[in-house]
Design a protein around this motif. Structure first.
Motif, PDB file in Angstrom:
ATOM      1  N   VAL A  29      35.001  18.079  45.127  1.00  0.00           N
ATOM      2  CA  VAL A  29      36.118  18.760  44.478  1.00  0.00           C
ATOM      3  C   VAL A  29      37.206  17.772  44.079  1.00  0.00           C
ATOM      4  N   ASP A  30      37.566  16.873  45.000  1.00  0.00           N
ATOM      5  CA  ASP A  30      38.695  15.971  44.777  1.00  0.00           C
ATOM      6  C   ASP A  30      38.577  14.817  45.762  1.00  0.00           C
ATOM      7  N   PHE A  31      39.300  13.734  45.510  1.00  0.00           N
ATOM      8  CA  PHE A  31      39.359  12.643  46.474  1.00  0.00           C
ATOM      9  C   PHE A  31      40.646  11.854  46.275  1.00  0.00           C
ATOM     10  N   GLY A  32      41.054  11.172  47.341  1.00  0.00           N
ATOM     11  CA  GLY A  32      42.265  10.362  47.295  1.00  0.00           C
ATOM     12  C   GLY A  32      42.821  10.138  48.686  1.00  0.00           C
ATOM     13  N   GLY A  33      43.607   9.073  48.829  1.00  0.00           N
ATOM     14  CA  GLY A  33      44.222   8.785  50.113  1.00  0.00           C
ATOM     15  C   GLY A  33      43.227   8.501  51.215  1.00  0.00           C
ATOM     16  N   GLY A  34      42.063   7.960  50.851  1.00  0.00           N
ATOM     17  CA  GLY A  34      41.059   7.639  51.849  1.00  0.00           C
ATOM     18  C   GLY A  34      40.265   8.826  52.350  1.00  0.00           C
ATOM     19  N   ARG A  35      40.311   9.956  51.607  1.00  0.00           N
ATOM     20  CA  ARG A  35      39.586  11.152  52.033  1.00  0.00           C
ATOM     21  C   ARG A  35      38.939  11.814  50.819  1.00  0.00           C
ATOM     22  N   LYS A  36      38.003  12.731  51.095  1.00  0.00           N
ATOM     23  CA  LYS A  36      37.374  13.485  50.019  1.00  0.00           C
ATOM     24  C   LYS A  36      37.330  14.962  50.381  1.00  0.00           C
ATOM     25  N   LEU A  37      37.468  15.786  49.356  1.00  0.00           N
ATOM     26  CA  LEU A  37      37.469  17.240  49.490  1.00  0.00           C
ATOM     27  C   LEU A  37      36.175  17.754  48.871  1.00  0.00           C
ATOM     28  N   GLU A  38      35.373  18.450  49.681  1.00  0.00           N
ATOM     29  CA  GLU A  38      34.041  18.847  49.242  1.00  0.00           C
ATOM     30  C   GLU A  38      33.804  20.331  49.478  1.00  0.00           C
ATOM     31  N   LEU A  39      33.036  20.922  48.585  1.00  0.00           N
ATOM     32  CA  LEU A  39      32.565  22.290  48.764  1.00  0.00           C
ATOM     33  C   LEU A  39      31.100  22.201  49.172  1.00  0.00           C
ATOM     34  N   VAL A  40      30.823  22.560  50.418  1.00  0.00           N
ATOM     35  CA  VAL A  40      29.496  22.379  50.999  1.00  0.00           C
ATOM     36  C   VAL A  40      28.937  23.741  51.401  1.00  0.00           C
ATOM     37  N   PRO A  48      36.938  11.823  55.910  1.00  0.00           N
ATOM     38  CA  PRO A  48      37.287  10.478  55.458  1.00  0.00           C
ATOM     39  C   PRO A  48      36.325   9.935  54.402  1.00  0.00           C
ATOM     40  N   SER A  49      36.876   9.075  53.536  1.00  0.00           N
ATOM     41  CA  SER A  49      36.084   8.372  52.528  1.00  0.00           C
ATOM     42  C   SER A  49      36.772   7.052  52.219  1.00  0.00           C
ATOM     43  N   PRO A  50      36.316   5.951  52.813  1.00  0.00           N
ATOM     44  CA  PRO A  50      36.955   4.658  52.562  1.00  0.00           C
ATOM     45  C   PRO A  50      37.029   4.296  51.082  1.00  0.00           C
ATOM     46  N   ALA A  51      36.061   4.756  50.292  1.00  0.00           N
ATOM     47  CA  ALA A  51      36.061   4.443  48.862  1.00  0.00           C
ATOM     48  C   ALA A  51      37.231   5.092  48.135  1.00  0.00           C
ATOM     49  N   ALA A  52      37.871   6.086  48.758  1.00  0.00           N
ATOM     50  CA  ALA A  52      39.009   6.775  48.139  1.00  0.00           C
ATOM     51  C   ALA A  52      40.347   6.179  48.550  1.00  0.00           C
ATOM     52  N   ASP A  53      40.333   5.083  49.294  1.00  0.00           N
ATOM     53  CA  ASP A  53      41.584   4.409  49.659  1.00  0.00           C
ATOM     54  C   ASP A  53      42.318   3.942  48.400  1.00  0.00           C
ATOM     55  N   GLY A  54      43.633   4.132  48.390  1.00  0.00           N
ATOM     56  CA  GLY A  54      44.441   3.663  47.276  1.00  0.00           C
ATOM     57  C   GLY A  54      44.389   4.537  46.046  1.00  0.00           C
ATOM     58  N   LEU A  55      43.689   5.660  46.119  1.00  0.00           N
ATOM     59  CA  LEU A  55      43.593   6.580  44.992  1.00  0.00           C
ATOM     60  C   LEU A  55      44.386   7.846  45.296  1.00  0.00           C
TER      61      LEU A  55
END
Length: 308
Positions: A29-40, A48-55
């Motif tokens: 759904v969305d990502f940013g701030g080192g995290r991701k928002l998912e519909l599962v 958490p999602s390290p790839a979303a750091d700095g976004l």
């Protein structure tokens, strides 16, 4: 036996049709701030999602209404409502159970969808219920790649050092209604198992590996991708059928990328496998798109096969 007949199509596109089900789907759904928002599978989760750091996230309001959130510091999930057992996501031809794990995972890596599609459809050998080509899945986790290959007609050796992961793979087969699937479920060290297969002179049409960047084997020996993946690749090449084969390698490491792996294989495959026909490569990054079309990086992939 109740598992797919490789002479029949197993593609499932019901969930992709207008008005199809949404409670068995995955969506970033969305990502940013080192995290991701998912519909599962109909459940909105935040982890958490390290790839979303700095976004920067785009849909701040939706982050406030998640049903489940993984707290990285406390190493636990917080649920607003019960995450009921039995949830599954449709993966195109097979299903995978999804459930919260103690490490913030959900039992499946959706970024691998393109690889599952490739395993199910690309350069497939002839197969029948009585004559299934062999595949090897190393660091196999809960078995999505295994399920993809079984649904395409393969007999699969599923190897993972964690007993819980192998048990989850068995549950995934059951979730697909396969009461006696052509899968060898093996709790074993990937490196040691592969070395034994070389000594046995076994051969496989397809080999898949998704090794971790860091880890420890069952004996406690440290694993480092940048150091240890190369001898493992060498052994895997000795197991490939030279007339027709596929090799899929994925990873998530700052020390090794697709260019490193491809360069190694360009040098080693012709000498070790001595493949028939033309050698083909497809490499790149695994990326998950969100609802705004932004793409979240999820590691590299390298696909190798021969044609003709």
């Amino acid at each position: 036996m109740n598992f797919p007949d490789p002479s029949r199509s197993t593609e499932s596109d019901a969930s992709r049709k207008p008005g199809g089900r949404t409670d068995d789907q995955y969506e970033l759904v969305d990502f940013g701030g080192g995290r991701k928002l998912e519909l599962v599978a109909g459940r909105l989760i935040d982890r958490p999602s390290p790839a979303a750091d700095g976004l920067a996230a785009k849909q701040r309001a939706r982050w406030k209404v998640v049903a489940s959130r993984f707290d990285e510091k406390e190493k636990r999930w917080n649920h607003r409502s019960e995450w009921k057992p039995g949830r599954c996501v449709e993966c195109g031809g097979f299903r995978m159970p999804v459930a919260p794990t103690p490490y913030g995972h959900i039992g499946v890596f959706p970024e691998q969808q393109a690889n599952w599609d490739w395993l199910r459809t690309h350069s497939l050998p002839e197969a029948s219920a009585d004559n299934r080509p062999k595949a090897l899945n190393l660091f196999a986790y809960t078995g999505a790649s295994t399920m993809a290959m079984v649904s395409a007609g393969f007999a699969v050796a599923h190897v993972d050092a964690a007993k819980q992961n192998v048990q989850s793979a068995r549950a995934a087969a059951e979730a697909n209604g396969w009461d006696d699937p052509p899968i060898r479920f093996l709790v074993d060290d990937a490196v040691k198992f592969t070395a034994r297969e070389v000594r046995r002179e076994n051969r496989y049409h397809t080999i898949v590996m998704d090794p971790p960047a860091y880890g420890h084997g069952p004996s406690g020996k440290a694993w480092r991708l940048a150091r240890d993946v190369w001898p493992l690749i060498d052994d895997c090449l000795k197991l490939l059928e030279p007339d027709a084969f596929r090799l899929l390698i994925t990873g998530h490491s700052p020390d090794v990328d697709q260019d490193d792996v491809q360069a190694y294989l360009v040098d080693r495959v012709p000498r070790t496998v001595q493949p028939a026909g033309t050698l083909r490569f497809d490499t790149g990054r695994l990326r998950l798109p969100d609802q705004f079309g932004r793409k979240l990086d999820a590691g590299f992939f390298v696909r190798v096969w021969n044609e003709g």
